[in-house]
Design a protein around this motif. Structure first.
Motif, PDB file in Angstrom:
ATOM      1  N   UNK A  67       7.172  59.721  22.877  1.00  0.00           N
ATOM      2  CA  UNK A  67       8.289  59.044  23.508  1.00  0.00           C
ATOM      3  C   UNK A  67       9.593  59.341  22.783  1.00  0.00           C
ATOM      4  N   UNK A  68       9.581  59.252  21.460  1.00  0.00           N
ATOM      5  CA  UNK A  68      10.812  59.461  20.694  1.00  0.00           C
ATOM      6  C   UNK A  68      11.384  60.847  20.925  1.00  0.00           C
ATOM      7  N   UNK A  69      10.520  61.855  21.039  1.00  0.00           N
ATOM      8  CA  UNK A  69      11.018  63.207  21.243  1.00  0.00           C
ATOM      9  C   UNK A  69      11.528  63.406  22.658  1.00  0.00           C
ATOM     10  N   UNK A  70      11.064  62.624  23.618  1.00  0.00           N
ATOM     11  CA  UNK A  70      11.524  62.730  24.999  1.00  0.00           C
ATOM     12  C   UNK A  70      12.777  61.898  25.259  1.00  0.00           C
ATOM     13  N   UNK A  71      13.057  60.938  24.390  1.00  0.00           N
ATOM     14  CA  UNK A  71      14.162  60.016  24.624  1.00  0.00           C
ATOM     15  C   UNK A  71      15.503  60.723  24.839  1.00  0.00           C
ATOM     16  N   UNK A  72      15.914  61.653  23.974  1.00  0.00           N
ATOM     17  CA  UNK A  72      17.209  62.312  24.220  1.00  0.00           C
ATOM     18  C   UNK A  72      17.280  63.004  25.578  1.00  0.00           C
ATOM     19  N   UNK A  73      16.187  63.622  26.011  1.00  0.00           N
ATOM     20  CA  UNK A  73      16.185  64.288  27.324  1.00  0.00           C
ATOM     21  C   UNK A  73      16.249  63.283  28.463  1.00  0.00           C
ATOM     22  N   UNK A 119      23.981  59.407  36.567  1.00  0.00           N
ATOM     23  CA  UNK A 119      24.887  58.293  36.857  1.00  0.00           C
ATOM     24  C   UNK A 119      26.334  58.765  36.911  1.00  0.00           C
ATOM     25  N   UNK A 120      26.717  59.634  35.982  1.00  0.00           N
ATOM     26  CA  UNK A 120      28.094  60.157  35.978  1.00  0.00           C
ATOM     27  C   UNK A 120      28.367  60.920  37.268  1.00  0.00           C
ATOM     28  N   UNK A 121      27.393  61.727  37.670  1.00  0.00           N
ATOM     29  CA  UNK A 121      27.539  62.514  38.891  1.00  0.00           C
ATOM     30  C   UNK A 121      27.611  61.602  40.116  1.00  0.00           C
ATOM     31  N   UNK A 150      19.735  61.864  28.521  1.00  0.00           N
ATOM     32  CA  UNK A 150      20.646  62.886  29.043  1.00  0.00           C
ATOM     33  C   UNK A 150      20.591  62.920  30.569  1.00  0.00           C
ATOM     34  N   UNK A 151      19.397  62.905  31.111  1.00  0.00           N
ATOM     35  CA  UNK A 151      19.228  62.962  32.566  1.00  0.00           C
ATOM     36  C   UNK A 151      19.822  61.727  33.240  1.00  0.00           C
ATOM     37  N   UNK A 152      19.604  60.553  32.655  1.00  0.00           N
ATOM     38  CA  UNK A 152      20.137  59.312  33.225  1.00  0.00           C
ATOM     39  C   UNK A 152      21.665  59.300  33.196  1.00  0.00           C
ATOM     40  N   UNK A 171      25.671  64.220  24.641  1.00  0.00           N
ATOM     41  CA  UNK A 171      24.720  63.253  25.208  1.00  0.00           C
ATOM     42  C   UNK A 171      23.996  63.888  26.382  1.00  0.00           C
ATOM     43  N   UNK A 172      24.730  64.546  27.257  1.00  0.00           N
ATOM     44  CA  UNK A 172      24.134  65.148  28.449  1.00  0.00           C
ATOM     45  C   UNK A 172      23.277  66.367  28.122  1.00  0.00           C
ATOM     46  N   UNK A 173      23.452  66.936  26.956  1.00  0.00           N
ATOM     47  CA  UNK A 173      22.597  68.044  26.524  1.00  0.00           C
ATOM     48  C   UNK A 173      21.372  67.539  25.769  1.00  0.00           C
ATOM     49  N   UNK A 174      21.312  66.244  25.526  1.00  0.00           N
ATOM     50  CA  UNK A 174      20.173  65.682  24.820  1.00  0.00           C
ATOM     51  C   UNK A 174      20.175  65.948  23.336  1.00  0.00           C
TER      52      UNK A 174
END
Length: 91
Positions: free
Chosen positions: A1-7, A16-18, A10-12, A41-44
């Motif tokens: 989970x911790x390794x997936x969190x930045x990705x 949301x920004x888009x 980033x996707x969220x 942030x968006x690059x994770x």
């Protein structure tokens, strides 16, 4: 989970920004952070400042939640055992 969190984060943030039709610069200006920070942030990127991250999330109407997880290491701390104790041996 911790390794997936930045990705996942980033996707969220990107989605949301888009959805709000904001550019990275627009979001940065509104959140009081640099456009470079929003890009990271968006690059994770795994290391970003929490206060700046929270400002971006708040601007987008997103929240960061902390929750307890029942993982082996957490169970070991709670039960005084070790993380590699077999499930059957735990009280």
């Amino acid at each position: 989970m911790a390794t997936n969190f930045p990705r996942m984060l980033a996707a969220e943030v990107r989605a949301r920004r888009t959805a709000l039709r904001l550019s990275q610069q627009d979001l940065a200006d509104m959140a009081g952070v640099s456009e470079r920070f929003v890009r990271f942030v968006e690059q994770g990127k795994p290391s970003v400042q929490l206060d700046s991250l929270l400002a971006v999330l708040e601007t987008l109407g997103l929240e960061l939640h902390v929750a307890t997880r029942a993982r082996d290491a957490a169970r070991a701390l709670l039960h005084g055992g070790t993380a590699d104790t077999p499930e059957e041996a735990r009280p």
